[in-house]
Design a protein around this motif. Structure first.
Motif, PDB file in Angstrom:
ATOM      1  N   VAL A  79     -24.728 -33.779 -50.108  1.00 23.23           N
ATOM      2  CA  VAL A  79     -26.002 -33.244 -49.619  1.00 23.23           C
ATOM      3  C   VAL A  79     -25.888 -31.753 -49.305  1.00 23.23           C
ATOM      4  CG1 VAL A  79     -25.703 -33.723 -47.139  1.00 23.23           C
ATOM      5  CG2 VAL A  79     -27.975 -33.789 -48.153  1.00 23.23           C
ATOM      6  N   THR A  80     -24.733 -31.319 -48.827  1.00 25.18           N
ATOM      7  CA  THR A  80     -24.561 -29.901 -48.503  1.00 25.18           C
ATOM      8  C   THR A  80     -24.455 -29.060 -49.766  1.00 25.18           C
ATOM      9  OG1 THR A  80     -23.445 -30.518 -46.445  1.00 25.18           O
ATOM     10  CG2 THR A  80     -23.197 -28.248 -47.168  1.00 25.18           C
ATOM     11  N   ARG A  81     -23.827 -29.588 -50.794  1.00 24.52           N
ATOM     12  CA  ARG A  81     -23.765 -28.847 -52.060  1.00 24.52           C
ATOM     13  C   ARG A  81     -25.148 -28.739 -52.701  1.00 24.52           C
ATOM     14  NH1 ARG A  81     -18.726 -30.423 -55.833  1.00 24.52           N
ATOM     15  NH2 ARG A  81     -19.638 -28.711 -57.013  1.00 24.52           N
ATOM     16  N   GLU A  82     -25.973 -29.742 -52.501  1.00 20.45           N
ATOM     17  CA  GLU A  82     -27.349 -29.655 -53.004  1.00 20.45           C
ATOM     18  C   GLU A  82     -28.101 -28.539 -52.270  1.00 20.45           C
ATOM     19  OE1 GLU A  82     -31.362 -32.423 -53.426  1.00 20.45           O
ATOM     20  OE2 GLU A  82     -29.396 -33.393 -53.253  1.00 20.45           O
ATOM     21  N   ALA A  83     -27.898 -28.470 -50.955  1.00 17.67           N
ATOM     22  CA  ALA A  83     -28.511 -27.386 -50.171  1.00 17.67           C
ATOM     23  C   ALA A  83     -27.982 -26.032 -50.626  1.00 17.67           C
ATOM     24  CB  ALA A  83     -28.231 -27.594 -48.686  1.00 17.67           C
ATOM     25  N   LEU A  84     -26.701 -25.973 -50.965  1.00 14.46           N
ATOM     26  CA  LEU A  84     -26.095 -24.733 -51.433  1.00 14.46           C
ATOM     27  C   LEU A  84     -26.725 -24.279 -52.745  1.00 14.46           C
ATOM     28  CD1 LEU A  84     -23.967 -22.503 -51.491  1.00 14.46           C
ATOM     29  CD2 LEU A  84     -22.330 -24.174 -52.399  1.00 14.46           C
ATOM     30  N   GLU A  85     -26.892 -25.192 -53.673  1.00 17.15           N
ATOM     31  CA  GLU A  85     -27.470 -24.828 -54.966  1.00 17.15           C
ATOM     32  C   GLU A  85     -28.900 -24.328 -54.813  1.00 17.15           C
ATOM     33  OE1 GLU A  85     -25.830 -24.483 -57.775  1.00 17.15           O
ATOM     34  OE2 GLU A  85     -24.100 -24.987 -56.526  1.00 17.15           O
ATOM     35  N   ARG A  86     -29.681 -24.952 -53.952  1.00 15.39           N
ATOM     36  CA  ARG A  86     -31.045 -24.497 -53.742  1.00 15.39           C
ATOM     37  C   ARG A  86     -31.048 -23.122 -53.071  1.00 15.39           C
ATOM     38  NH1 ARG A  86     -32.688 -28.220 -50.898  1.00 15.39           N
ATOM     39  NH2 ARG A  86     -33.544 -29.622 -52.462  1.00 15.39           N
TER      40      ARG A  86
END
Length: 202
Positions: A34-41
């Motif tokens: 979930v944190t990597r998804e936030a990072l990509e956005r």
């Protein structure tokens, strides 16, 4: 999910960062995802502060999961963009986890971390600086100093870094054959209530 469906990208990103924080000890793999998804956005929208925060958070979880190459490269990438001092201190602190584990000298880097984080009025950031100092001292074999820094980090009463500092304190107590100190650290850890997949695995 609601924020994403409504194209509220900033709200969704902030929510994912918060969720990752909560999941860190309970389910590290879910936290990492979930944190990597936030990072990509955050990268896509150019939100520099959140890129730094998400990178730091994901890298700290990656340390637990063995995703070290990804973490180290991600930290270097953000540091190359010259983040503000607090974000720099946070990223350099997480980087210390990897360098200390590999036996590298981290003293100069710790000095920067303490200047960037320890001089703020934020109890969380001061707890973080003390925790990374404890990690560096433990890696260098300075057990008494390790426990001093760990206790300082614990004193700020930040659940996340208190838990991390207690784990370091417990390892140092084991090296010192301090059964009472080890028992105290474990009892305090249990009181924080962060038991989850990570703790059960250990």
């Amino acid at each position: 999910e609601i924020a994403r469906a409504a194209a509220l990208d900033a709200v969704a990103t902030r929510a994912q960062l918060n969720l990752g924080y909560v999941l860190h000890d309970r389910d590290p793999w879910a936290d990492f995802a979930v944190t990597r998804e936030a990072l990509e956005r955050s990268r896509r929208f150019g939100w520099r502060a959140w890129v730094a925060m998400a990178t730091s958070n994901a890298a700290e979880t990656a340390y637990l999961l063995g995703e070290w190459d990804w973490a180290v490269e991600s930290i270097r990438s953000v540091l190359a963009a010259e983040p503000d001092p607090v974000d720099r201190g946070d990223l350099l602190g997480v980087d210390i986890l990897f360098k200390a584990a590999r036996g590298e000298d981290v003293e100069a880097q710790l000095t920067v971390v303490r200047e960037d984080l320890g001089s703020t009025e934020s109890a969380l950031l001061q707890a973080e600086a003390a925790y990374f100092s404890a990690v560096g001292a433990l890696a260098a074999g300075r057990i008494h100093e390790t426990r001093t820094w760990a206790r300082k980090s614990e004193s700020f009463q930040s659940d996340f870094y208190c838990a991390e500092a207690l784990a370091v304190d417990a390892r140092a107590a084991t090296w010192e054959r301090d059964a009472d100190g080890l028992r105290r650290a474990l009892e305090q850890y249990e009181r924080i209530g962060l038991r989850g997949a990570r703790i059960d695995a250990e």
